[in-house]
Design an enzyme around this catalytic site. Structure first.
Site, PDB file in Angstrom:
ATOM      1  N   ASP A  38       7.716 -14.221  -6.148  1.00 25.44           N
ATOM      2  CA  ASP A  38       8.342 -15.068  -5.141  1.00 25.44           C
ATOM      3  C   ASP A  38       9.771 -15.461  -5.543  1.00 25.44           C
ATOM      4  OD1 ASP A  38       8.347 -16.398  -2.774  1.00 25.44           O
ATOM      5  OD2 ASP A  38       7.013 -18.013  -3.401  1.00 25.44           O
ATOM      6  N   HIS A  55      15.535  -8.849  -2.382  1.00 24.61           N
ATOM      7  CA  HIS A  55      14.391  -7.934  -2.474  1.00 24.61           C
ATOM      8  C   HIS A  55      14.750  -6.700  -3.296  1.00 24.61           C
ATOM      9  CE1 HIS A  55      12.318 -10.515   0.188  1.00 24.61           C
ATOM     10  NE2 HIS A  55      12.938 -10.156   1.292  1.00 24.61           N
ATOM     11  N   SER A  83       2.498  -9.369   2.131  1.00 29.25           N
ATOM     12  CA  SER A  83       1.284 -10.028   2.603  1.00 29.25           C
ATOM     13  C   SER A  83       1.134  -9.838   4.115  1.00 29.25           C
ATOM     14  CB  SER A  83       1.340 -11.527   2.285  1.00 29.25           C
ATOM     15  OG  SER A  83       2.168 -12.192   3.218  1.00 29.25           O
ATOM     16  N   THR A  84      -0.076 -10.078   4.595  1.00 26.93           N
ATOM     17  CA  THR A  84      -0.305  -9.955   6.038  1.00 26.93           C
ATOM     18  C   THR A  84       0.532 -11.001   6.794  1.00 26.93           C
ATOM     19  OG1 THR A  84      -2.297 -11.287   5.665  1.00 26.93           O
ATOM     20  CG2 THR A  84      -2.622  -8.936   5.966  1.00 26.93           C
ATOM     21  N   LEU A 149      -1.927   2.239 -17.786  1.00 26.41           N
ATOM     22  CA  LEU A 149      -1.870   1.048 -16.936  1.00 26.41           C
ATOM     23  C   LEU A 149      -2.186   1.382 -15.475  1.00 26.41           C
ATOM     24  CD1 LEU A 149      -0.782  -2.022 -16.594  1.00 26.41           C
ATOM     25  CD2 LEU A 149       1.338  -0.920 -15.879  1.00 26.41           C
TER      26      LEU A 149
HETATM   27  C1  V07 Z   1       8.874  -4.922  -2.860  1.00 22.13           C
HETATM   28  C2  V07 Z   1      10.357  -5.949  -4.596  1.00 22.13           C
HETATM   29  C3  V07 Z   1       9.619  -6.883  -5.518  1.00 22.13           C
HETATM   30  C4  V07 Z   1       9.696  -8.322  -5.093  1.00 22.13           C
HETATM   31  C5  V07 Z   1       8.816  -8.658  -3.935  1.00 22.13           C
HETATM   32  C6  V07 Z   1       9.241  -8.242  -2.540  1.00 22.13           C
HETATM   33  C7  V07 Z   1      10.132  -7.041  -2.432  1.00 22.13           C
HETATM   34  C8  V07 Z   1       8.075  -2.479  -5.253  1.00 22.13           C
HETATM   35  C9  V07 Z   1       7.289  -2.062  -4.198  1.00 22.13           C
HETATM   36  C10 V07 Z   1       6.358  -0.954  -4.181  1.00 22.13           C
HETATM   37  C11 V07 Z   1       5.212  -1.002  -3.423  1.00 22.13           C
HETATM   38  C12 V07 Z   1       4.297   0.035  -3.411  1.00 22.13           C
HETATM   39  C13 V07 Z   1       4.525   1.126  -4.217  1.00 22.13           C
HETATM   40  C14 V07 Z   1       5.657   1.200  -4.996  1.00 22.13           C
HETATM   41  C15 V07 Z   1       6.569   0.171  -4.989  1.00 22.13           C
HETATM   42  C16 V07 Z   1       7.557  -2.967  -3.176  1.00 22.13           C
HETATM   43  C17 V07 Z   1       7.442  -4.027  -1.148  1.00 22.13           C
HETATM   44  C18 V07 Z   1       8.345  -4.982  -1.566  1.00 22.13           C
HETATM   45  C19 V07 Z   1       6.885  -4.087   0.226  1.00 22.13           C
HETATM   46  F1  V07 Z   1       3.634   2.130  -4.247  1.00 22.13           F
HETATM   47  N1  V07 Z   1       8.765  -3.564  -4.915  1.00 22.13           N
HETATM   48  N2  V07 Z   1       8.467  -3.883  -3.647  1.00 22.13           N
HETATM   49  N3  V07 Z   1       7.041  -3.030  -1.943  1.00 22.13           N
HETATM   50  N4  V07 Z   1       9.760  -5.898  -3.279  1.00 22.13           N
END
Ligand code: V07
Length: 258
Positions: A38, A55, A83-84, A149
């Protein structure tokens, strides 16, 4: 074995090494760490940048923490990525967020493969755009035999929905006579959740000063240790992760066996 954390220390920059004297017991590393990442929007706002810049920065931190967790010997790392409830955000932000898995994997999948990481997805695939699903499913497929992991991304995930789905699936089985009412116990319910056979998180980390669960793994976090920090996710460093693990170990030492 109580080992001073010097082995990895040399890899960290001065800012990352912000927890001097942190000793980690390598025999008591939390096996499953879950993180609510967050504070990306606030990080951006403080810099006069659009939320999506936060982000993007947060995505770089994911990389760092995957590496840190892997080096410590964490077995499962669950990250709350979408999240949903996140659908309520402005469309431009939602679109940007749902492009991140693709962007992340485009640059990181080869590294994840070579580091023996196994990627998993937890959440409702329905509702996610095809480009998001395609990217994640490719990563899941290409890493499914890896033994290191487990990197579990919660995407389009909500805990109450997850539990309602489990209840519906169990009710169906009972109705069809494939399951008796007596067989419905805590272990069985656990296997019907999206986290499936994964052990429950030992440690929950939430950044950015919010002290709530926000519909994240309500069932699975029943016995977990919680560690909250005011640090915003884009500022989160390996040293913060070490600090969380250190606090986890101190709590275990204080209350374990009593
Ligand atoms: C997202 C970066 C981290 C902070 C939180 C919100 C933004 C990595 C992924 C991801 C998800 C699935 C995957 C590989 C990478 C990701 C979303 C948002 C939606 F298989 N960071 N990140 N997905 N943020």
């Amino acid at each position: 074995m109580l080992e001073k954390f010097s082995k990895w220390k040399s890899n960290f920059t001065a800012t990352e090494d912000a927890a001097p004297g942190t000793e980690l017991d390598l025999d008591n590393i939390p096996k499953h760490v879950a993180i609510i990442m967050d504070g990306n929007g606030r990080w951006a706002k403080e810099r006069g940048l659009p939320r999506v810049a936060g982000h993007r920065e947060g995505m770089k931190v994911v990389n760092k923490i995957v590496r840190t967790a892997n080096a410590l010997g964490v077995e499962f790392l669950t990250l709350y990525a979408f999240s949903t409830e996140n659908w309520k955000r402005p469309k431009t932000e939602v679109d940007f967020l749902l492009r991140l898995p693709e962007r992340y994997l485009k640059s990181e999948l080869p590294t994840l493969i070579s580091e023996n990481v196994q990627v998993r997805l937890m959440g409702q695939p329905e509702g996610l755009p095809s480009y998001t699903l395609r990217a994640v499913e490719e990563a899941v497929e290409k890493t499914k035999h890896n033994t290191g992991l487990v990197l579990n991304f919660a995407l389009n995930y909500g805990s109450r929905y997850e539990m309602a789905e489990a209840m519906r699936a169990i009710a169906r089985k009972v109705k069809q006579g494939e399951l008796s009412v007596e067989e419905v116990d805590e272990d069985l319910i656990g296997t019907y959740l999206m986290s499936g056979a994964m052990r429950d998180p030992d440690l929950l980390i939430r950044t950015s000063g919010e002290i709530r669960l926000s519909n994240f793994m309500l069932w699975q976090l029943a016995y977990s240790e919680f560690w909250f920090t005011d640090v915003l996710w884009p500022d989160f460093e390996a040293a913060h992760f070490h600090e969380a693990v250190s606090v986890y170990q101190q709590r275990g030492r204080r209350y374990g066996g009593i």
